[in-house]
Design an enzyme around this catalytic site. Structure first.
Site, short mmCIF file in Angstrom:
data_model
loop_
_atom_site.label_atom_id
_atom_site.label_comp_id
_atom_site.label_asym_id
_atom_site.label_seq_id
_atom_site.Cartn_x
_atom_site.Cartn_y
_atom_site.Cartn_z
N CYS A 1 0.81 -1.23 0.00
CA CYS A 1 0.00 0.00 0.00
C CYS A 1 0.84 1.27 0.00
O CYS A 1 0.35 2.36 -0.30
CB CYS A 1 -0.94 0.01 1.20
SG CYS A 1 -1.93 -1.47 1.30
N HIS B 1 -3.42 6.90 3.17
CA HIS B 1 -3.84 5.67 2.49
C HIS B 1 -5.25 5.31 2.95
O HIS B 1 -5.56 5.36 4.15
CB HIS B 1 -2.85 4.54 2.83
CG HIS B 1 -3.34 3.19 2.45
ND1 HIS B 1 -3.87 2.93 1.21
CD2 HIS B 1 -3.37 2.01 3.13
CE1 HIS B 1 -4.23 1.66 1.16
NE2 HIS B 1 -3.94 1.08 2.31
N ASN C 1 -10.30 -0.52 0.23
CA ASN C 1 -8.84 -0.40 0.25
C ASN C 1 -8.30 -0.90 -1.10
O ASN C 1 -8.39 -2.08 -1.41
CB ASN C 1 -8.30 -1.26 1.40
CG ASN C 1 -6.79 -1.20 1.52
OD1 ASN C 1 -6.09 -0.76 0.61
ND2 ASN C 1 -6.27 -1.67 2.65
O1 UT7 Z 1 -3.79 -1.51 3.67
C1 UT7 Z 1 -3.30 -2.10 4.82
C2 UT7 Z 1 -4.08 -3.29 5.14
N1 UT7 Z 1 -5.00 -3.42 6.17
C3 UT7 Z 1 -5.55 -2.55 7.05
O2 UT7 Z 1 -5.31 -1.41 7.11
C4 UT7 Z 1 -6.52 -3.12 8.00
C5 UT7 Z 1 -6.28 -2.71 9.43
N2 UT7 Z 1 -7.23 -3.30 10.33
C6 UT7 Z 1 -8.54 -2.97 10.33
O3 UT7 Z 1 -8.97 -2.13 9.54
C7 UT7 Z 1 -9.43 -3.63 11.34
O4 UT7 Z 1 -8.63 -4.37 12.24
C8 UT7 Z 1 -10.50 -4.56 10.69
C9 UT7 Z 1 -11.54 -3.70 9.97
C10 UT7 Z 1 -9.86 -5.53 9.73
C11 UT7 Z 1 -11.23 -5.34 11.78
O5 UT7 Z 1 -11.79 -4.47 12.73
P1 UT7 Z 1 -11.56 -4.71 14.30
O6 UT7 Z 1 -12.35 -3.71 15.01
O7 UT7 Z 1 -10.07 -4.73 14.52
O8 UT7 Z 1 -12.22 -6.13 14.50
P2 UT7 Z 1 -11.56 -7.50 15.02
O9 UT7 Z 1 -10.66 -8.07 13.97
O10 UT7 Z 1 -11.02 -7.29 16.39
O11 UT7 Z 1 -12.86 -8.40 15.11
C12 UT7 Z 1 -13.93 -8.10 15.99
C13 UT7 Z 1 -15.03 -9.10 15.77
C14 UT7 Z 1 -14.56 -10.56 15.79
O12 UT7 Z 1 -15.56 -11.32 16.44
P3 UT7 Z 1 -15.36 -11.80 17.95
O13 UT7 Z 1 -14.11 -12.63 17.95
O14 UT7 Z 1 -15.22 -10.54 18.76
O15 UT7 Z 1 -16.60 -12.57 18.23
C15 UT7 Z 1 -14.53 -10.93 14.34
O16 UT7 Z 1 -14.73 -12.31 14.11
O17 UT7 Z 1 -15.65 -8.90 14.49
C16 UT7 Z 1 -15.69 -10.14 13.80
N3 UT7 Z 1 -15.62 -9.87 12.36
C17 UT7 Z 1 -16.70 -9.63 11.60
N4 UT7 Z 1 -18.02 -9.58 11.88
C18 UT7 Z 1 -18.85 -9.29 10.90
C19 UT7 Z 1 -14.50 -9.79 11.61
N5 UT7 Z 1 -14.85 -9.49 10.33
C20 UT7 Z 1 -16.20 -9.39 10.31
C21 UT7 Z 1 -17.13 -9.09 9.31
N6 UT7 Z 1 -18.44 -9.04 9.63
N7 UT7 Z 1 -16.77 -8.82 8.04
#
Ligand code: UT7
Length: 328
Positions: A112, A256, A285
């Protein structure tokens, strides 16, 4: 030296994949995606549309804006994590597609942070005794082909697109360069939080790598989030502090476009929320295309004027990061 941004261009595939569409594919909801990421829709290339097709379309738009003939380009850099194939490089394929004459063509792998790495590299080459005169720096990504459409934690995030920046050295030593200041870096210690493990020399393609979904993006979301905010804020602060221009002169900050929460956190910490541009809600993204999409939107809608300062900042797999202070 007289190295200026002469044109910008973008290409976005026609097909839109909405959050409602994703609700039918994996266990997710529009509400979760919007509150956690800000993304409402993303564009997806067709099966036959390649990274080089998108890159060539963006490059042609930039050439047209700049009034430059492709035959006069002497440097093409394509940043991508989804090259058309392992070799030849995508930049050479783009060269052929836009009808450029033989010139230096190479791909750049900084995920990225690719457009920032690319602009930094092109500027260095143009300012060196090698004296490249006209360069195309392109970020192009068909992330849909390395997205695991059964993994809800990543498939809601990414989209396909390309963006290009055309640079030209006008040869006038009194013209200030577009490159006011820059900082790029990387720390390989964080390489395992964001990667596609299959297909290279570590894990050559095999039935096993396919069965294990190793040809898809793997990401530790929360850790990436934390490092993203930290690295982008740090890079911006360093540049702003050492820039010899008052902060008020910075018209836009373009981070980004990964997630509106990351963008908002950066904006708040830099204390410049009103200057921060974002379009992540419409494209998701798009990795190395994301900053170029913003630049081209601002440029074509007349929101960038000569001598405006624009701070662009990114982070990505590697972990790579960087910030540039551009003079428009
Ligand atoms: O370009 C560079 C690449 N990447 C990034 O910049 C991404 C950086 N990270 C993020 O943007 C965030 O970490 C995410 C958007 C990917 C995830 O958000 P988060 O607030 O960090 O969520 P998490 O990974 O801690 O997950 C929270 C919950 C989990 O459930 P439990 O374990 O709390 O029951 C996940 O399983 O949300 C769940 N979850 C979803 N639920 C519904 C994860 N993805 C989804 C989804 N829909 N698509």
């Amino acid at each position: 030296m007289g190295i200026r941004i002469k044109g910008t261009g973008r290409y976005v595939p026609e097909k839109i994949l909405t959050n409602a569409d994703l609700e039918k594919m994996v266990d997710t909801s529009d509400e979760w995606i919007v509150t956690r990421t800000g993304i409402k829709e993303r564009h997806i290339a067709t099966a036959t549309e390649t990274t080089s097709d998108m890159a060539a379309a963006a490059a042609n738009a930039a050439l047209e804006m700049g009034g430059v003939d492709a035959k006069d380009i002497d440097l093409i850099i394509v940043s991508t994590t989804t090259p058309d194939m392992m070799f030849p490089n995508t930049a050479s394929i783009v060269q052929k597609k836009i009808g450029a004459a033989p010139c230096v063509c190479f791909d750049l792998a900084a995920a990225c942070s690719g457009l920032i790495y690319g602009l930094n590299t092109a500027y260095g080459m143009m300012a060196s005794p090698l004296k490249y005169k006209r360069a195309l720096v392109i970020g192009s990504e068909k992330l849909s082909c390395i997205t695991d459409w059964s993994d809800r934690s990543t498939c809601v995030l990414f989209g396909d697109a390309a963006a290009a920046v055309l640079l030209e050295n006008d040869g006038n030593p009194d013209t200030p360069d577009f490159y006011a200041d820059g900082l790029v870096s990387a720390d390989g210690n964080f390489g395992d939080i964001l990667l596609m493990p299959g297909g290279g020399s570590a894990n050559p393609a095999s039935h096993e790598t396919v069965d294990q979904h190793m040809h898809f993006i793997k990401m530790g979301g929360p850790k990436t989030f934390q490092l993203a905010v930290h690295s982008m804020v740090d890079a911006c602060r360093t540049l702003v502090e050492r820039a010899s221009i008052p902060r008020e002169k910075i018209r836009w900050v373009i981070p980004h476009q990964a997630n509106w929460r990351i963008i908002s956190a950066v904006a708040a910490r830099l204390d410049m929320p009103e200057k921060v541009y974002q379009n992540v809600q419409r494209y998701g993204n798009t990795s190395s295309a994301s900053i170029g999409l913003c630049l081209d939107e601002l440029n074509r809608s007349g929101q960038l004027e000569k001598d405006d300062y624009v701070l662009i900042v990114s982070f990505g797999a590697g972990l790579t990061w960087g910030a540039l202070l551009l003079r428009w």
